[in-house]
Design a protein around this motif. Sequence first.
Motif, PDB file in Angstrom:
ATOM      1  N   UNK A 136      21.651 -27.096-102.587  1.00  0.00           N
ATOM      2  CA  UNK A 136      19.421 -26.709-102.408  1.00  0.00           C
ATOM      3  C   UNK A 136      19.462 -25.723-102.849  1.00  0.00           C
ATOM      4  N   UNK A 137      18.646 -24.985-102.938  1.00  0.00           N
ATOM      5  CA  UNK A 137      17.606 -24.050-103.257  1.00  0.00           C
ATOM      6  C   UNK A 137      15.932 -24.539-101.402  1.00  0.00           C
ATOM      7  N   UNK A 138      14.912 -23.430-102.081  1.00  0.00           N
ATOM      8  CA  UNK A 138      14.075 -23.317-100.948  1.00  0.00           C
ATOM      9  C   UNK A 138      13.455 -24.579-101.369  1.00  0.00           C
ATOM     10  N   UNK A 139      13.101 -25.003-102.340  1.00  0.00           N
ATOM     11  CA  UNK A 139      12.765 -26.242-103.315  1.00  0.00           C
ATOM     12  C   UNK A 139      11.638 -26.116-103.476  1.00  0.00           C
ATOM     13  N   UNK A 140       9.595 -27.486-103.834  1.00  0.00           N
ATOM     14  CA  UNK A 140       8.588 -27.293-103.607  1.00  0.00           C
ATOM     15  C   UNK A 140       8.448 -27.968-102.589  1.00  0.00           C
TER      16      UNK A 140
END
Lengths: 112, 111
Positions: B101-105
């Motif tokens: 997972x990245x940082x996301x919105x």
Amino acid sequence: DAGVIQSPRHEVTEMGQEVTLRCKPISGHDYLFWYRQTMMRGLELLIYFNNNVPIDDSGMPEDRFSAKMPNASFSTLKIQPSEPRDSAVYFCASSFTSEKLFFGSGTQLSVL
Amino acid sequence: DAKTTQPPSMDCAEGRAANLPCNHSTISGNEYVYWYRQIHSQGPQYIIHGLKNNETNEMASLIITEDRKSSTLILPHATLRDTAVYYCIVKYVHNNNDMRFGAGTRLTVKP
């Protein structure tokens, strides 16, 4: 099915103590994942298993961390000795053929 | 796995469509696009995934551009309960079975 079950929900311990987090995956799932989430680093993959065999543990921070999956219905993540920087929410997730992951409610760990 | 780029935050009015973009310009032919969301203090929740064609389920629609370099997650009628962090992930199914997972919105639905 009750979903992925993690225990304990909250854990407060003192530095140097051993901590064991537990996970029961969804029945029939063949993949199990352990994640750690902090404000600074976000959601990090620690290790994952396929058919009870560890496949990738490159995300495990150091030797203080170990994970086992003795059978298809149970996994543990152990930290020994624990340190304050280990404080985080630890999530377990399971999936069938690594398609969509189903996450547990997490364990909030605080190391004082 | 290909990396993704998402805006850090977005707002949406309740009842309106929420369109969340994701850029994955280096995606390879066998990589799928997955979307998850995480509501505060809960574990991430699967929303939808796709390879090439647009997909729709009871939660959302996924629109993937023809060149597959970007995609959009659409929540057709956002509610306050859709306020969450939304993660776009690309994953190669057969050789790399992890999910990072990245940082996301962070989507905030406002009344």
